[in-house]
Design an enzyme around this catalytic site. Structure first.
Site, PDB file in Angstrom:
ATOM      1  N   GLU A 142       0.791  -1.232   0.000  1.00  0.00           N
ATOM      2  CA  GLU A 142       0.000   0.000   0.000  1.00  0.00           C
ATOM      3  C   GLU A 142       0.823   1.282   0.000  1.00  0.00           C
ATOM      4  O   GLU A 142       0.518   2.215  -0.734  1.00  0.00           O
ATOM      5  CB  GLU A 142      -0.962   0.019   1.194  1.00  0.00           C
ATOM      6  CG  GLU A 142      -2.250  -0.769   0.991  1.00  0.00           C
ATOM      7  CD  GLU A 142      -2.097  -2.264   1.226  1.00  0.00           C
ATOM      8  OE1 GLU A 142      -0.981  -2.702   1.598  1.00  0.00           O
ATOM      9  OE2 GLU A 142      -3.083  -2.996   1.050  1.00  0.00           O
ATOM     10  N   HIS A 194     -11.115  -4.329  10.420  1.00  0.00           N
ATOM     11  CA  HIS A 194     -11.721  -3.991   9.131  1.00  0.00           C
ATOM     12  C   HIS A 194     -12.919  -3.074   9.292  1.00  0.00           C
ATOM     13  O   HIS A 194     -13.866  -3.138   8.506  1.00  0.00           O
ATOM     14  CB  HIS A 194     -12.131  -5.264   8.377  1.00  0.00           C
ATOM     15  CG  HIS A 194     -10.985  -5.959   7.705  1.00  0.00           C
ATOM     16  ND1 HIS A 194     -10.061  -6.695   8.401  1.00  0.00           N
ATOM     17  CD2 HIS A 194     -10.594  -6.016   6.408  1.00  0.00           C
ATOM     18  CE1 HIS A 194      -9.165  -7.190   7.547  1.00  0.00           C
ATOM     19  NE2 HIS A 194      -9.461  -6.789   6.336  1.00  0.00           N
TER      20      HIS A 194
HETATM   21  C1  LIG Z   1      -2.622  -4.605   4.075  1.00  0.00           C
HETATM   22  C2  LIG Z   1      -3.744  -5.316   3.463  1.00  0.00           C
HETATM   23  N1  LIG Z   1      -4.029  -5.101   2.164  1.00  0.00           N
HETATM   24  C3  LIG Z   1      -5.032  -5.764   1.571  1.00  0.00           C
HETATM   25  C4  LIG Z   1      -5.799  -6.635   2.268  1.00  0.00           C
HETATM   26  C5  LIG Z   1      -6.946  -7.384   1.590  1.00  0.00           C
HETATM   27  N2  LIG Z   1      -6.560  -8.773   1.434  1.00  0.00           N
HETATM   28  C6  LIG Z   1      -6.960  -9.695   2.310  1.00  0.00           C
HETATM   29  S1  LIG Z   1      -6.301 -11.192   1.985  1.00  0.00           S
HETATM   30  C7  LIG Z   1      -5.481 -10.606   0.635  1.00  0.00           C
HETATM   31  C8  LIG Z   1      -4.646 -11.531  -0.174  1.00  0.00           C
HETATM   32  C9  LIG Z   1      -3.554 -12.131   0.610  1.00  0.00           C
HETATM   33  O1  LIG Z   1      -2.932 -13.125  -0.151  1.00  0.00           O
HETATM   34  P1  LIG Z   1      -1.931 -14.157   0.486  1.00  0.00           P
HETATM   35  O2  LIG Z   1      -0.977 -13.447   1.364  1.00  0.00           O
HETATM   36  O3  LIG Z   1      -1.369 -14.946  -0.612  1.00  0.00           O
HETATM   37  O4  LIG Z   1      -2.813 -15.073   1.438  1.00  0.00           O
HETATM   38  P2  LIG Z   1      -4.003 -16.055   1.051  1.00  0.00           P
HETATM   39  O5  LIG Z   1      -5.261 -15.259   1.185  1.00  0.00           O
HETATM   40  O6  LIG Z   1      -3.758 -16.562  -0.313  1.00  0.00           O
HETATM   41  O7  LIG Z   1      -3.969 -17.127   2.084  1.00  0.00           O
HETATM   42  C10 LIG Z   1      -5.733  -9.254   0.459  1.00  0.00           C
HETATM   43  C11 LIG Z   1      -5.193  -8.457  -0.631  1.00  0.00           C
HETATM   44  C12 LIG Z   1      -5.516  -6.799   3.627  1.00  0.00           C
HETATM   45  N3  LIG Z   1      -6.260  -7.581   4.407  1.00  0.00           N
HETATM   46  N4  LIG Z   1      -4.485  -6.145   4.185  1.00  0.00           N
END
Ligand SMILES: Cc1ncc(C[n+]2csc(CCOP(=O)(O)OP(=O)(O)O)c2C)c(N)n1
Ligand SMILES: Cc1ncc(C[n+]2csc(CCOP(=O)(O)OP(=O)(O)O)c2C)c(N)n1
Ligand SMILES: [Mg+2]
Ligand SMILES: [Mg+2]
Lengths: 352, 332, 352, 332
Positions: free
Chosen positions: B61, B130
């Site tokens: 971000e 959130h």
């Molecule tokens: C700082 C932040 N940015 C965006 C999000 C929204 N978000 C939640 S899960 C996610 C994807 C995360 O991917 P990964 O680390 O690969 O974990 P997975 O969900 O695949 O287990 C995003 C972008 C968030 N929760 N926190």
């Protein structure tokens, strides 16, 4: 390298040195206030890198950026007047030592929060890529700044989208008082670029000719192949981190070791980390500067007398910059509001 | 031409119009492209404008927001979507120290035509991390404009105005509003981006809301009307700057003001509004300016507790009635 | 590996799967609200890693943590009740799906902001190091989370100070809808640990025995040599990112490819990215689970009937958890305030 | 035992006492160790307690603050120094989503005995990026306590109390105060960490300040006294929670209140104070609660403009006199 170019490098380095030493003096007189981070010892990096860039390339710099601005061609008057906080300064007296901008010369600012240069640089790079222009961005940062999260985030994006950004680490081995071995698990900075698949090289940053060549080649690769490049320049700052730092954390023996690189040692006093007296300042001489001087003389590109001549010139330029600054008007609060609202254009705000 | 659109569709339309008209407009953020946006706001744009202008970013971000800052300095008009406001704290340095300060610090040399779109507010049981609001945080940053549309029409207008502006604008979109519907006139001349709107005229007290709470205020006013209480409802539309004139004119007429905010009460957005109105309208106020605000507690996951932690329509009507109490006494 | 241990792994994986499928069902009924990130497909990672940890090790997890909690030994009742937002839940109904904590079991929470697990984990690691205890911290994160600045910052500190942290990447190839090749310049996650000199390995995360062994060895290395370790587990989630994600961004052919890994393909329907109906759910079967099942049968550690028996057991446990949750009281606002002020102790605030 | 100490020395003494008494107390931040701290607050501790307990960190604010959060969860008592508040925005996620929310989100399972020390405020010509205040931002975070000592004595007391507390505390230290001197009694029983202090009694109006502005208010009061105006001066000492009782008792006596804050006016710390007092003391106020605040502009580097952008003693006395104007009229 042609004689002309070498003269330019030498002059830029000498101007930077003399400018900074004078800034320190003006700081002690109270004409400059706030944080003042000086560049002596590191001139070869600014001179070599920025001279290798073209006029359509962009420069993004840090709080230690006076020399960057000078080498980029900003008149010493405008740089000094900014340090004095005058309306005639690069940023109208609003930014000061750490926030110098020159839109015309694509000098995109000095930033005071460590790690801010990366996102700004990739943003400019993204704009260039979108418009498919033959331009690049040069992004400066220190060895300490490598540990900020934005380094990681931005280098990843630069590599992922093949942005035309040259990342330039000015590795002077210290983040304020913390030695690189105490702040980085991998102290070979250039190796960290491998985590993003960015080609990286480590260069002797005390040798301006090497700096210049490495930068030319890196910019060429960006123009030919696209995508970012990474250069680490090993250098050293002779002074404390800022005028507020006595530098007592550095063992004298280490400072001495870096002097050995220097064929002349007139700069010796400076590294005792007291602020130099005017007399000492007058005696301050070359080091990475001396190295180039020696080289130029040895290959016949320079006469001893020319050195004195250049020194006289840059001293005059700096003296002129100081006099200009002293005579310059202070900005008014009306100026400040105008700068803040410079982008409001025709829009009329309701009575607020 | 007026159409009924959902709030997200109005935003989508605004982006589409601006992107079609100006090549320097581009969108970036997490999953705005191929995926189509968490709240569908960027739906269809990836196919239409390509991945360079609708850029999916890594989860970084601070850096991708800063990328927008850098691009804006050289004349692009980036629209950064921070997936939700909860992640905006990570990007705060780029917003506050970059976007808001560069035009000033450079002595007015650089424009900052940057829009930062952030879905936020308390939605439904997303729990403490959130459910940030943060409007007061953005309000306190000089150099930043903050728009808070409550209707599809305003969403459409204000996003277009934000993109057209050379100042940095934070557009706070409320997650609960994305699927609300309303008429959108795409031809009409919009009011200034920061002008407040009187949503309902009344003489007994002024209800002041923004974003979702502006709608709640209207609901409350409708309910109060059944008891013969005529509340004036003002939708702020902008939190920085604030249209003080519209506000004080109203309060000087009604002599009573109730501010409704979803921000936590302590040092929330409502504090500024209440403090300024109490000052500006001191001699015409018949009762203290009151705030109906969120409780000073992180948002509980449990649904009933979550609902109780933010203003409900019933809280507004109750506060309005309480506020009117002293008037009767004063009149008596 | 002993029979006992394998049974434990199998049971944990089956419990995790059944629990998550039931959670999806309860979500559709409205008993669970908000974001719900499910784990089917990835069970081998939770089971293998957490079973390899000791009771004095700490676990730091993400928003996709129900299975982590279950494997750690948290009763399904407490996990489900938290999803239901009840007072009997792991976090008293305050945290929900993304924020499950169990102090006693050293389950240090699920965190919802991507990238938050790293600093928390190194903080616990720092405390362990200061006290010179024979404990470790296991820090979970996804492939998308690797691009957050805290990854870089925290891994550097972990390496610099040799903190006892095992970094565990659950690489399921996606950050919500963004494929790893579109979010990471270097998609081999484990390679990025080299930037901090942290030993790293990539392991097949669909094979629980490999996961278990790799984790044991990594934890051994931490205990013996000190300093962090890094493991990347390649895995796959069969469902969308959360209950709000239809998963339409994934080409069916890719999903199919991952099914091939799976000797049984009963899970097939699940990967069409519709939410499964109860009938389909009943038909949902193994994959990484099936793999272990097959192996155990082939080496004589398991009888066909035992599988059905375990399934019955875990289904009963999950059913019990649901009934328990339904019967559990809602927390009150007084509870909420008490949780907020739980650390105020004896201090009397002035009338506030 | 009372000694004259500088503000930084008082903080240094407090750290030393707590570190000597409790092994779980440790300090971390940039250049707190070998270098001795940017403002000398940690001077001598590295030599005395070693590098593990006085830890120099890389420039990684979000992560080393989060490190403090994790360590606090397992019973350590970390004192994180964020070199200056300007870098605290980078660490905001760890502070807001971590420190402030974990005790609540976990259903009260975890303590959070974390102290975050942040030098801040407008010092001398450090320009826009190094002159943040941000007090209102921290105030708006439920679960966080915010202490703002103005004297060496309070610095000593409040830092010790913060370390002893199991709640997360942000200690805002003003950069201009580090080299101010005052008596410090290390044996006396301190007042509660959040109790406001009446620094001067008076009957004509109440001046309310905190940190540096509390001292300015006292200077202003001394000047006003020369004209026979008796101002009561309250030093808030804590911004979350706020000691409303001390405040309203005073205002109910003086009928006039002037809030002095270094925060930018729009949605600054003063907004909450003014709004709450206007509400609590509505019927006893003879004039609107006024704020003397910083201008809503990024801090200019130029010295004269910088000084003009924040409250000066002359601004306070002028505002006080203006505030008293209407009283005379009302009395006449
Ligand atoms: C700082 C932040 N940015 C965006 C999000 C929204 N978000 C939640 S899960 C996610 C994807 C995360 O991917 P990964 O680390 O690969 O974990 P997975 O969900 O695949 O287990 C995003 C972008 C968030 N929760 N926190
Ligand atoms: C985010 C942030 N943290 C801390 C500081 C304070 N600070 C200013 S310069 C500096 C050291 C930077 O070291 P390096 O990047 O090596 O650059 P150098 O000063 O050596 O040129 C620090 C810690 C800052 N300005 N920003
Ligand atoms: Mg350095
Ligand atoms: Mg993933």
């Amino acid at each position: 390298m042609e004689r002309e170019k070498m003269h330019r490098l030498l002059r830029d380095m000498m101007l930077s040195r003399v400018f900074e030493e004078r800034a320190a003096e003006e700081y002690q007189k109270g004409n400059i206030v706030g944080f003042l981070h000086l560049y002596p010892g590191e001139e070869a990096v600014a001179a070599g890198v920025i001279n290798a860039a073209g006029p359509s390339d962009y420069i993004v710099s840090t709080y230690r950026e006076h020399a960057h601005a000078l080498v980029r061609g900003v008149p010493p008057r405008a740089v000094m007047a900014e340090l004095f906080g005058r309306a005639t300064g690069m940023s109208g007296g609003m930014g000061g030592s750490m926030h110098m901008f020159d839109r015309e010369r694509r000098f995109m600012g000095g930033y005071g929060i460590v790690g801010e240069t990366y996102p700004i640089a990739i943003g400019i790079g993204y704009a260039i890529a979108l418009r498919a222009l033959p331009e690049s961005v040069i992004c400066f940062f220190g060895d300490g700044a490598v540990n900020q999260g934005t380094f990681h985030e931005s280098l990843n994006m630069a590599a992922l989208w093949r942005l035309p950004v040259l990342f330039v680490c000015e590795n002077n081995h210290y983040a304020i008082g913390t030695d690189i071995h105490r702040h980085s698990a991998v102290p070979e900075v250039y190796k960290r670029a491998a985590a993003y698949n960015i080609p990286a090289e480590k260069i002797d940053g005390m040798d301006v000719l090497k700096v210049y060549d490495a930068t030319r080649h890196a910019l060429d690769r960006i123009r030919r192949a696209g995508g970012p490049q990474f250069l680490e320049f090993e250098t050293y700052r002779y002074r404390g981190h800022s005028m507020a730092d006595p530098g007592a954390y550095r063992p004298p023996v280490e400072v001495k070791a870096y002097q050995v690189i220097d064929p002349l040692t007139i700069g010796a006093r400076e590294i005792e980390f007291r602020y130099p007296t005017p007399a000492e300042l007058a005696a301050v001489g070359p080091d990475n500067i001396a190295r180039l001087t020696e080289h130029m003389i040895s290959v016949g590109h320079l006469e001893e007398e020319e050195v004195a001549q250049i020194r006289k010139e840059v001293e005059a330029a700096v003296e002129d910059a100081v006099q200009f600054s002293l005579a310059s008007p202070q900005p008014t609060m009306a100026d400040a509001w105008q700068h803040l609202n410079s982008n409001r254009r025709h829009e009329q705000l309701l009575q607020a | 031409m007026t159409q009924e659109l959902l709030y997200w569709q109005a935003l989508n339309r605004a982006l589409d119009v601006e992107m079609a008209a100006d090549e320097s407009v581009f969108v970036l953020g997490e999953d705005v492209g191929l995926y189509g946006g968490s709240y569908r706001v960027t739906e269809g744009l990836y196919a239409k404008y390509g991945e360079a202008r609708v850029r999916d970013t890594p989860i970084s971000e601070n850096s991708f927001t800063g990328l927008g800052v850098g691009a804006a300095m050289v004349g692009m008009r980036p629209v950064v979507e921070i997936m939700t406001i909860n992640f905006a704290m990570l990007a705060l340095d780029s917003i506050v120290n970059g976007a808001a300060k560069i035009p000033f610090m450079s002595g007015g040399q650089f424009p900052m035509p940057l829009v930062i779109r952030v879905p936020g507010g308390v939605a439904r049981q997303l729990a403490a991390q959130h459910a940030q609001r943060l409007e007061s945080m953005f309000m306190n940053v000089p150099g930043l404009r903050v728009a808070v549309p409550s209707t599809p029409q305003d969403a459409y207008w204000q996003l277009r105005q934000a993109i057209a502006s050379d100042e940095p604008v934070v557009l706070l979109e409320h997650e609960v509003l994305y699927f609300t519907k309303g008429p959108v006139d795409t031809m009409a001349e919009p009011p200034p981006m920061h002008q407040a709107a009187i949503r309902r005229a009344g003489k007994d007290l002024t209800l002041i809301g923004y974003s979702r709470t502006a709608l709640q205020a209207q609901e409350a006013a409708a309910e109060l009307a059944r008891d013969g209480i005529e509340a004036e409802v003002i939708d702020l539309r902008s939190l920085n700057p604030i249209d003080w004139k519209t506000l004080s004119d109203s309060v000087n007429r009604t002599h009573r003001a109730l501010v409704i905010e979803e921000d936590c009460r302590h040092a929330g957005a409502g504090a500024e509004i209440a403090a300024s109105l109490a000052e500006r309208c001191f001699f015409s106020l018949d009762a203290p300016v009151q705030r109906v605000a969120a409780l000073d507690i992180p948002t509980p996951y449990n649904g009933a507790l979550e609902a109780a932690s933010i203003p409900r329509v019933a809280d507004i009507t109750a506060a309005a009635r309480a506020l009117l109490g002293p008037r009767e006494k004063a009149a008596a």
